[in-house]
Design a protein around this motif. Sequence first.
Motif, PDB file in Angstrom:
ATOM      1  N   ARG A 110      55.271  76.745 -14.151  1.00  0.00           N
ATOM      2  CA  ARG A 110      55.417  75.669 -12.907  1.00  0.00           C
ATOM      3  C   ARG A 110      55.943  74.310 -13.730  1.00  0.00           C
ATOM      4  NH1 ARG A 110      51.556  73.659  -7.827  1.00  0.00           N
ATOM      5  NH2 ARG A 110      53.309  72.680  -6.125  1.00  0.00           N
ATOM      6  N   ARG A 111      57.111  74.094 -12.596  1.00  0.00           N
ATOM      7  CA  ARG A 111      58.096  72.975 -12.884  1.00  0.00           C
ATOM      8  C   ARG A 111      57.713  72.113 -12.185  1.00  0.00           C
ATOM      9  NH1 ARG A 111      60.643  73.289 -18.090  1.00  0.00           N
ATOM     10  NH2 ARG A 111      60.319  75.172 -19.208  1.00  0.00           N
ATOM     11  N   TRP A 112      57.618  70.180 -12.436  1.00  0.00           N
ATOM     12  CA  TRP A 112      58.058  69.436 -11.444  1.00  0.00           C
ATOM     13  C   TRP A 112      59.726  69.144 -11.949  1.00  0.00           C
ATOM     14  CZ3 TRP A 112      55.308  68.424  -7.485  1.00  0.00           C
ATOM     15  CH2 TRP A 112      54.417  69.082  -7.119  1.00  0.00           C
ATOM     16  N   MET A 113      60.012  68.667 -10.899  1.00  0.00           N
ATOM     17  CA  MET A 113      61.337  68.155 -11.210  1.00  0.00           C
ATOM     18  C   MET A 113      61.813  67.194 -11.509  1.00  0.00           C
ATOM     19  SD  MET A 113      63.171  71.052 -10.735  1.00  0.00           S
ATOM     20  CE  MET A 113      65.214  70.004  -9.425  1.00  0.00           C
ATOM     21  N   VAL A 114      60.787  66.480 -11.695  1.00  0.00           N
ATOM     22  CA  VAL A 114      60.637  64.906 -12.024  1.00  0.00           C
ATOM     23  C   VAL A 114      61.313  65.066 -13.398  1.00  0.00           C
ATOM     24  CG1 VAL A 114      59.895  62.937 -13.093  1.00  0.00           C
ATOM     25  CG2 VAL A 114      59.120  63.857 -11.119  1.00  0.00           C
ATOM     26  N   PHE A 115      61.703  66.000 -14.301  1.00  0.00           N
ATOM     27  CA  PHE A 115      62.083  66.230 -15.447  1.00  0.00           C
ATOM     28  C   PHE A 115      62.103  67.992 -14.954  1.00  0.00           C
ATOM     29  CE2 PHE A 115      58.987  62.759 -16.958  1.00  0.00           C
ATOM     30  CZ  PHE A 115      60.395  61.145 -17.169  1.00  0.00           C
ATOM     31  N   HIS A 116      63.201  67.782 -15.363  1.00  0.00           N
ATOM     32  CA  HIS A 116      63.505  69.072 -16.858  1.00  0.00           C
ATOM     33  C   HIS A 116      63.140  69.796 -17.219  1.00  0.00           C
ATOM     34  CE1 HIS A 116      66.601  69.473 -13.549  1.00  0.00           C
ATOM     35  NE2 HIS A 116      67.334  68.390 -13.964  1.00  0.00           N
ATOM     36  N   THR A 117      62.237  68.931 -18.247  1.00  0.00           N
ATOM     37  CA  THR A 117      61.163  69.892 -19.511  1.00  0.00           C
ATOM     38  C   THR A 117      59.438  69.369 -19.317  1.00  0.00           C
ATOM     39  OG1 THR A 117      61.631  67.352 -20.606  1.00  0.00           O
ATOM     40  CG2 THR A 117      63.049  69.500 -21.301  1.00  0.00           C
ATOM     41  N   SER A 118      59.601  68.970 -18.194  1.00  0.00           N
ATOM     42  CA  SER A 118      57.723  68.521 -17.530  1.00  0.00           C
ATOM     43  C   SER A 118      57.148  69.689 -17.052  1.00  0.00           C
ATOM     44  CB  SER A 118      58.120  67.390 -16.800  1.00  0.00           C
ATOM     45  OG  SER A 118      56.581  67.735 -16.436  1.00  0.00           O
ATOM     46  N   GLU A 119      56.165  70.453 -17.768  1.00  0.00           N
ATOM     47  CA  GLU A 119      55.221  71.439 -17.413  1.00  0.00           C
ATOM     48  C   GLU A 119      54.135  70.727 -16.429  1.00  0.00           C
ATOM     49  OE1 GLU A 119      55.126  73.710 -19.845  1.00  0.00           O
ATOM     50  OE2 GLU A 119      57.486  74.533 -19.930  1.00  0.00           O
ATOM     51  N   LEU A 120      53.809  69.769 -16.107  1.00  0.00           N
ATOM     52  CA  LEU A 120      53.272  69.270 -15.574  1.00  0.00           C
ATOM     53  C   LEU A 120      52.598  69.283 -14.046  1.00  0.00           C
ATOM     54  CD1 LEU A 120      52.464  65.690 -17.804  1.00  0.00           C
ATOM     55  CD2 LEU A 120      51.088  67.817 -17.909  1.00  0.00           C
ATOM     56  N   ALA A 121      51.384  69.254 -13.021  1.00  0.00           N
ATOM     57  CA  ALA A 121      51.059  69.200 -12.188  1.00  0.00           C
ATOM     58  C   ALA A 121      50.143  68.411 -11.607  1.00  0.00           C
ATOM     59  CB  ALA A 121      51.303  71.073 -11.883  1.00  0.00           C
ATOM     60  N   LEU A 122      50.409  67.864 -10.437  1.00  0.00           N
ATOM     61  CA  LEU A 122      49.512  66.618 -10.295  1.00  0.00           C
ATOM     62  C   LEU A 122      48.066  67.731  -9.869  1.00  0.00           C
ATOM     63  CD1 LEU A 122      51.338  64.794  -8.236  1.00  0.00           C
ATOM     64  CD2 LEU A 122      50.313  63.807 -10.299  1.00  0.00           C
ATOM     65  N   VAL A 123      46.926  67.008 -10.174  1.00  0.00           N
ATOM     66  CA  VAL A 123      45.825  67.762  -9.295  1.00  0.00           C
ATOM     67  C   VAL A 123      45.389  67.123  -7.872  1.00  0.00           C
ATOM     68  CG1 VAL A 123      44.826  68.246 -11.713  1.00  0.00           C
ATOM     69  CG2 VAL A 123      44.358  65.688 -10.594  1.00  0.00           C
ATOM     70  N   ASP A 124      44.576  67.429  -7.420  1.00  0.00           N
ATOM     71  CA  ASP A 124      44.065  66.515  -6.101  1.00  0.00           C
ATOM     72  C   ASP A 124      42.753  65.606  -6.549  1.00  0.00           C
ATOM     73  OD1 ASP A 124      43.875  65.687  -3.714  1.00  0.00           O
ATOM     74  OD2 ASP A 124      42.081  67.205  -2.935  1.00  0.00           O
ATOM     75  N   SER A 125      43.217  64.355  -6.213  1.00  0.00           N
ATOM     76  CA  SER A 125      42.463  63.365  -6.874  1.00  0.00           C
ATOM     77  C   SER A 125      42.304  62.101  -5.889  1.00  0.00           C
ATOM     78  CB  SER A 125      42.509  63.056  -8.515  1.00  0.00           C
ATOM     79  OG  SER A 125      44.463  62.384  -8.357  1.00  0.00           O
ATOM     80  N   SER A 126      41.922  61.224  -6.180  1.00  0.00           N
ATOM     81  CA  SER A 126      42.176  59.857  -5.208  1.00  0.00           C
ATOM     82  C   SER A 126      43.486  59.296  -5.029  1.00  0.00           C
ATOM     83  CB  SER A 126      40.488  59.141  -5.573  1.00  0.00           C
ATOM     84  OG  SER A 126      40.477  58.804  -6.917  1.00  0.00           O
ATOM     85  N   ALA A 127      43.391  58.960  -6.805  1.00  0.00           N
ATOM     86  CA  ALA A 127      44.679  58.519  -7.280  1.00  0.00           C
ATOM     87  C   ALA A 127      45.922  58.866  -6.793  1.00  0.00           C
ATOM     88  CB  ALA A 127      45.163  58.413  -8.681  1.00  0.00           C
ATOM     89  N   ARG A 128      46.505  60.417  -5.968  1.00  0.00           N
ATOM     90  CA  ARG A 128      47.418  60.869  -5.777  1.00  0.00           C
ATOM     91  C   ARG A 128      46.675  60.061  -4.387  1.00  0.00           C
ATOM     92  NH1 ARG A 128      48.394  67.713  -5.976  1.00  0.00           N
ATOM     93  NH2 ARG A 128      50.601  67.426  -4.643  1.00  0.00           N
ATOM     94  N   ARG A 129      46.401  60.612  -3.477  1.00  0.00           N
ATOM     95  CA  ARG A 129      46.315  60.115  -1.778  1.00  0.00           C
ATOM     96  C   ARG A 129      46.068  58.999  -1.781  1.00  0.00           C
ATOM     97  NH1 ARG A 129      41.635  64.157  -3.077  1.00  0.00           N
ATOM     98  NH2 ARG A 129      40.122  62.321  -3.136  1.00  0.00           N
ATOM     99  N   ARG A 130      45.606  58.312  -3.285  1.00  0.00           N
ATOM    100  CA  ARG A 130      46.000  56.732  -2.582  1.00  0.00           C
ATOM    101  C   ARG A 130      47.482  56.133  -2.980  1.00  0.00           C
ATOM    102  NH1 ARG A 130      47.755  52.635  -5.819  1.00  0.00           N
ATOM    103  NH2 ARG A 130      46.575  50.216  -5.180  1.00  0.00           N
TER     104      ARG A 130
END
Length: 207
Positions: A110-130
């Motif tokens: 899975r690739r996020w579109m922030v960077f074409h080279t990034s393979e990081l995915a967000l987890v469900d976290s309080s930081a994300r919700r905030r």
Amino acid sequence: MTTPRDLLIVAMDTVSGHSVDRGDLSLALAGAEAIDLLGARAIGLDGERIVPGPPLPLADRMLDRAASALTREPPYEPVGEWLWRRGRGLPGAYLDTLEADGEAVRERHRRWMVFHTSELALVDSSARRRATHRLRSDEPVLATLATAIGIHDPSTPDSPAVTRVDDVATATVLTAVDDALGELAVERQRRAERRDAATADNVRRGY
């Protein structure tokens, strides 16, 4: 949490079918850091120049790094120059921080579109919700920075509400970010025109 981290999170969370330009994100993150440093009273502005305050312990290690990177001898650095200098490599540093803090994980396919080279995915976290709540509540600073680099919350109308920042120093930083993004867009256009001209020249020569 800080404004730069919130900005990166909403970029990863809301972008769909659109790649945020790395240069644009670099400049916006550096601007977000400057705004948070203003809020922490770690810096002030003299016109458009960043005046460092006394060294202060900051709650975020990336802001600590930003503060340590300040030019502490006059003539102090203009905000615009700070954006270009500090922004270099900054998105990658924040991605590393999200991963180190367990707020993003690597996914093989899975690739996020922030960077074409990034393979990081967000987890469900309080930081994300905030961060998501902050964007959806149209908080002026985050909303302005997000809009400037093409991030729009899909749950909101296509035309975001106009936000206003009353603090003069914060508004100065946001204006500097907007100006720097404009300069970067012009440079991209120039490069594209040079490539097109070179391509046309090669066609004329039979290549």
